[in-house]
Design an enzyme around this catalytic site. Structure first.
Site, PDB file in Angstrom:
ATOM      1  N   CYS A 111     -46.285   9.658 -15.772  1.00 49.44           N
ATOM      2  CA  CYS A 111     -46.812   9.928 -14.429  1.00 49.44           C
ATOM      3  C   CYS A 111     -48.181  10.608 -14.512  1.00 49.44           C
ATOM      4  O   CYS A 111     -49.069  10.338 -13.700  1.00 49.44           O
ATOM      5  CB  CYS A 111     -45.843  10.814 -13.647  1.00 49.44           C
ATOM      6  SG  CYS A 111     -44.197  10.105 -13.498  1.00 49.44           S
TER       7      CYS A 111
HETATM    8  C1  BEZ Z   1     -42.772   9.951 -17.327  1.00 47.54           C
HETATM    9  O1  BEZ Z   1     -43.459   9.923 -16.313  1.00 47.54           O
HETATM   10  O2  BEZ Z   1     -43.245  10.142 -18.429  1.00 47.54           O
HETATM   11  C2  BEZ Z   1     -41.293   9.735 -17.231  1.00 47.54           C
HETATM   12  C3  BEZ Z   1     -40.602  10.130 -16.100  1.00 47.54           C
HETATM   13  C4  BEZ Z   1     -39.236   9.936 -16.051  1.00 47.54           C
HETATM   14  C5  BEZ Z   1     -38.583   9.325 -17.112  1.00 47.54           C
HETATM   15  C6  BEZ Z   1     -39.290   8.889 -18.221  1.00 47.54           C
HETATM   16  C7  BEZ Z   1     -40.660   9.099 -18.292  1.00 47.54           C
END
Ligand code: BEZ
Length: 215
Positions: free
Chosen positions: A45
């Site tokens: 994200c």
């Molecule tokens: C991420 O944004 O890195 C992420 C968020 C939830 C699960 C896996 C990765």
């Protein structure tokens, strides 16, 4: 609520990093990209929001405003934005909704309980200036989105809203497009496509992108 293509995007007021945001007022006559991410302070994200802020010029060219969302609160967003700016070498220049009460997530079907009971999935909705939903995509949490694909879809939507064409597989802005099969009259074809067209089969006809000047 299940949202489908062609539906009117539901309006809402929600807290955001730029203050209370009412969707319709914020978008005005712009196109909108409303996208959810699973959670603040997560790696994928962080790269997605950083990259989106770097595309601001591309969004402006296309008259598009982006809005991000997660079910984290405002304090969390504000702290995380500092991290995004520092680690992604950018400046987050679009609002992030703090959808703690899940009001918008429920309106836009961003919660998929079998994927995650607590967080939103990685969904994205394109809303046109008439507030119609034009694209809905959902990615797994482990896969960051390709924001060039979102720009490509916006280019296609903006083109095909104005000309009787569609864009073929892997089309990129500036490449040849296909003529809608409903147009059969030769006079109309010549009038609408003065740069000419190539007939492969009666339903598969290519023409130069109509709003590009011949080179
Ligand atoms: C991420 O944004 O890195 C992420 C968020 C939830 C699960 C896996 C990765």
């Amino acid at each position: 609520m299940t949202l489908r293509l062609g539906d009117i995007a539901p309006d809402f007021i929600q807290q955001s990093t730029i203050g209370d945001l009412r969707l319709y007022d914020y978008l005005g006559d712009y196109w909108g990209i409303l996208f959810s991410h699973p959670a603040d302070y997560t790696p994928v994200c962080t790269t997605e929001l950083g990259y989106t802020s770097k595309l601001q010029e591309e969004f402006s060219k296309r008259h598009v405003k982006a809005i991000a969302l997660s079910v984290d609160d405002l304090k969390s967003h504000e702290g995380w934005i500092q991290d995004i700016n520092e680690t992604q070498n950018t400046y987050v220049n679009f609002p992030i909704l703090a959808d703690k009460d899940r009001k918008v997530s429920e309106l836009y079907d961003f919660l998929h309980p079998h994927a995650s009971e607590t967080t939103t999935v990685r969904s994205l909705v394109i809303i046109d200036p008439n507030k119609k939903v034009r694209l809905i995509i959902t990615y797994p949490a482990s896969t960051g989105r390709n924001f060039h694909e979102i720009l490509r879809v916006i280019d296609s939507l903006q083109l095909t809203d104005h000309y009787k064409v569609a864009t073929p597989a892997n089309w990129e802005n500036g490449e040849d497009v296909v003529i809608l099969p409903a147009i059969k009259d030769e006079n109309e074809l010549n009038e609408r496509f003065p740069q000419g067209y190539k007939t492969i089969t009666p339903y598969l006809r290519f023409t130069p992108q109509p709003n590009k000047k011949p080179t």
